[in-house]
Design a protein around this motif. Structure first.
Motif, PDB file in Angstrom:
ATOM      1  N   MET A 220      39.127-100.931  15.225  1.00  0.00           N
ATOM      2  CA  MET A 220      39.270-100.526  16.616  1.00  0.00           C
ATOM      3  C   MET A 220      39.787-101.641  17.530  1.00  0.00           C
ATOM      4  O   MET A 220      40.418-101.363  18.547  1.00  0.00           O
ATOM      5  N   ASN A 221      39.518-102.891  17.199  1.00  0.00           N
ATOM      6  CA  ASN A 221      39.863-104.007  18.088  1.00  0.00           C
ATOM      7  C   ASN A 221      40.862-104.964  17.464  1.00  0.00           C
ATOM      8  O   ASN A 221      40.767-106.181  17.640  1.00  0.00           O
ATOM      9  N   ALA A 222      41.830-104.440  16.748  1.00  0.00           N
ATOM     10  CA  ALA A 222      42.833-105.261  16.057  1.00  0.00           C
ATOM     11  C   ALA A 222      43.850-105.795  17.069  1.00  0.00           C
ATOM     12  O   ALA A 222      45.004-105.346  17.132  1.00  0.00           O
ATOM     13  N   PHE A 223      43.438-106.774  17.867  1.00  0.00           N
ATOM     14  CA  PHE A 223      44.295-107.296  18.930  1.00  0.00           C
ATOM     15  C   PHE A 223      45.534-107.984  18.387  1.00  0.00           C
ATOM     16  O   PHE A 223      46.562-108.086  19.072  1.00  0.00           O
ATOM     17  N   TRP A 224      45.446-108.486  17.150  1.00  0.00           N
ATOM     18  CA  TRP A 224      46.576-109.198  16.552  1.00  0.00           C
ATOM     19  C   TRP A 224      47.767-108.282  16.264  1.00  0.00           C
ATOM     20  O   TRP A 224      48.862-108.764  15.985  1.00  0.00           O
ATOM     21  N   THR A 225      47.560-106.986  16.335  1.00  0.00           N
ATOM     22  CA  THR A 225      48.660-106.043  16.113  1.00  0.00           C
ATOM     23  C   THR A 225      49.405-105.717  17.407  1.00  0.00           C
ATOM     24  O   THR A 225      50.424-105.023  17.370  1.00  0.00           O
ATOM     25  N   ILE A 226      48.888-106.220  18.549  1.00  0.00           N
ATOM     26  CA  ILE A 226      49.485-105.940  19.850  1.00  0.00           C
ATOM     27  C   ILE A 226      50.322-107.139  20.292  1.00  0.00           C
ATOM     28  O   ILE A 226      49.868-108.283  20.182  1.00  0.00           O
ATOM     29  N   TYR A 229      52.587-110.059  25.096  1.00  0.00           N
ATOM     30  CA  TYR A 229      52.906-109.794  26.495  1.00  0.00           C
ATOM     31  C   TYR A 229      52.203-108.551  27.041  1.00  0.00           C
ATOM     32  O   TYR A 229      52.232-108.305  28.249  1.00  0.00           O
ATOM     33  N   LYS A 230      51.561-107.761  26.192  1.00  0.00           N
ATOM     34  CA  LYS A 230      50.902-106.550  26.651  1.00  0.00           C
ATOM     35  C   LYS A 230      49.456-106.843  27.061  1.00  0.00           C
ATOM     36  O   LYS A 230      48.717-107.498  26.326  1.00  0.00           O
ATOM     37  N   PRO A 231      49.025-106.343  28.237  1.00  0.00           N
ATOM     38  CA  PRO A 231      47.642-106.587  28.705  1.00  0.00           C
ATOM     39  C   PRO A 231      46.579-106.059  27.732  1.00  0.00           C
ATOM     40  O   PRO A 231      45.474-106.621  27.671  1.00  0.00           O
ATOM     41  N   MET A 232      46.896-105.009  26.982  1.00  0.00           N
ATOM     42  CA  MET A 232      45.928-104.437  26.054  1.00  0.00           C
ATOM     43  C   MET A 232      45.453-105.451  25.018  1.00  0.00           C
ATOM     44  O   MET A 232      44.322-105.381  24.537  1.00  0.00           O
ATOM     45  N   ARG A 233      46.294-106.414  24.701  1.00  0.00           N
ATOM     46  CA  ARG A 233      45.921-107.436  23.717  1.00  0.00           C
ATOM     47  C   ARG A 233      44.694-108.212  24.182  1.00  0.00           C
ATOM     48  O   ARG A 233      43.768-108.464  23.404  1.00  0.00           O
ATOM     49  N   ASP A 234      44.668-108.586  25.477  1.00  0.00           N
ATOM     50  CA  ASP A 234      43.531-109.345  26.010  1.00  0.00           C
ATOM     51  C   ASP A 234      42.262-108.505  26.035  1.00  0.00           C
ATOM     52  O   ASP A 234      41.165-109.004  25.754  1.00  0.00           O
ATOM     53  N   PHE A 235      42.396-107.213  26.371  1.00  0.00           N
ATOM     54  CA  PHE A 235      41.227-106.336  26.380  1.00  0.00           C
ATOM     55  C   PHE A 235      40.638-106.194  24.976  1.00  0.00           C
ATOM     56  O   PHE A 235      39.415-106.260  24.781  1.00  0.00           O
ATOM     57  N   LEU A 236      41.510-105.978  23.989  1.00  0.00           N
ATOM     58  CA  LEU A 236      41.043-105.825  22.608  1.00  0.00           C
ATOM     59  C   LEU A 236      40.449-107.133  22.084  1.00  0.00           C
ATOM     60  O   LEU A 236      39.457-107.122  21.351  1.00  0.00           O
TER      61      LEU A 236
END
Length: 270
Positions: A220-226, A229-236
């Motif tokens: 659910m929180n695979a931030f490395w796939t984002i 530059y996308k804000p969603m990366r920081d949230f994840l």
């Protein structure tokens, strides 16, 4: 009923075997997971130095000097506290520093009025309580082989507070959405966390939650796939390391047990 008890018995035996095999390095992993939130946030203060300073200056109108001082305190306090905890040097002082950072951020970011973020910070305090409890266990174990008679009251209450506050951290991971995944998380995860909070079959419940939350976190929180530059990366990323702190607290419970104020401890007296 007998089949259920047999299954629980086998599951507890497996958890005990895992603990025996991993007892030498499990506490180190637990501490690293517990302080991972502080480590990530401290590094973020370094990587986003200008952004953090400007945010504080704009939010509070405190000026360049105060905003810079805030960033420095967060950076040095968090990274220094993390290093002290991982090296097990002055653990109580280190946790006091990290606790002060939690209070400072709660005020500075006006988290006090945001229930979700407030719960996360309360849960971080619970994680720090478990770290302090572990250090007290080592400090009081002077005579090898001599069992505890329950005289270590600070450790007992630290374990109780840490267990209960972990529930707050779990609640922040729950999303009240109508989906099979969220329903499963709410029912199964909530039931296991209740068992952890009251200290019933604590090691088994904690172990099962560690396995489940690890899979959940990676999925659910695979931030490395984002893209960066996308804000969603920081949230994840934020959710990922918060969940890692949950996992660290649960691993600490697997290693230490629930403490004196628990159903598991009272069962021994029945």
């Amino acid at each position: 009923m007998n089949s259920n008890n047999a299954w629980l018995g086998k599951a507890e035996d497996f958890a005990d075997q895992f603990l025996r095999l991993s007892k030498n390095y499990l506490p180190h992993i637990a501490r690293l997971c517990l302080v991972s939130t502080f480590l990530e946030d401290g590094l973020r203060m370094w990587w986003q130095w200008t952004e953090q300073r400007e945010y504080m200056d704009i939010s509070w109108g405190c000026g360049y000097f105060i905003a810079t001082l805030f960033v420095i305190i967060n950076l040095v306090g968090q990274l220094g506290g993390v290093v002290m905890v991982l090296l097990r040097k002055r653990v109580e002082i280190a946790c006091g520093i990290l606790f002060s950072i939690v209070v400072l951020q709660t005020i500075a970011y006006q988290i006090l009025w945001d229930v979700q973020f407030l719960f996360r910070n309360l849960a971080l305090v619970g994680g720090l309580a478990l770290v302090v409890a572990e250090s007290k266990k080592e400090a009081r174990s002077i005579f090898a082989g001599v069992p505890s008679l329950g005289e270590n009251k600070p450790k007992t209450y630290l374990m109780l507070g840490g267990r209960i506050l972990l529930v707050f951290m779990f609640l922040t991971l729950v999303r009240f959405e109508f989906s099979v995944m969220q329903l499963f998380q709410l029912v199964i995860g909530g039931m296991l966390m209740c068992l952890v909070a009251i200290g019933f079959r604590t090691k088994l419940s904690s172990f099962m939650l560690v396995l489940w939350l690890t899979l959940f976190n990676i999925y659910m929180n695979a931030f490395w796939t984002i893209p960066a530059y996308k804000p969603m990366r920081d949230f994840l990323k934020y959710d990922f390391f918060q969940t890692m702190s949950v996992i660290g607290g649960l691993l600490m419970l697997v290693s230490l047990g629930p403490g004196g104020v628990s159903m598991d401890e009272h069962k021994k007296q029945w």
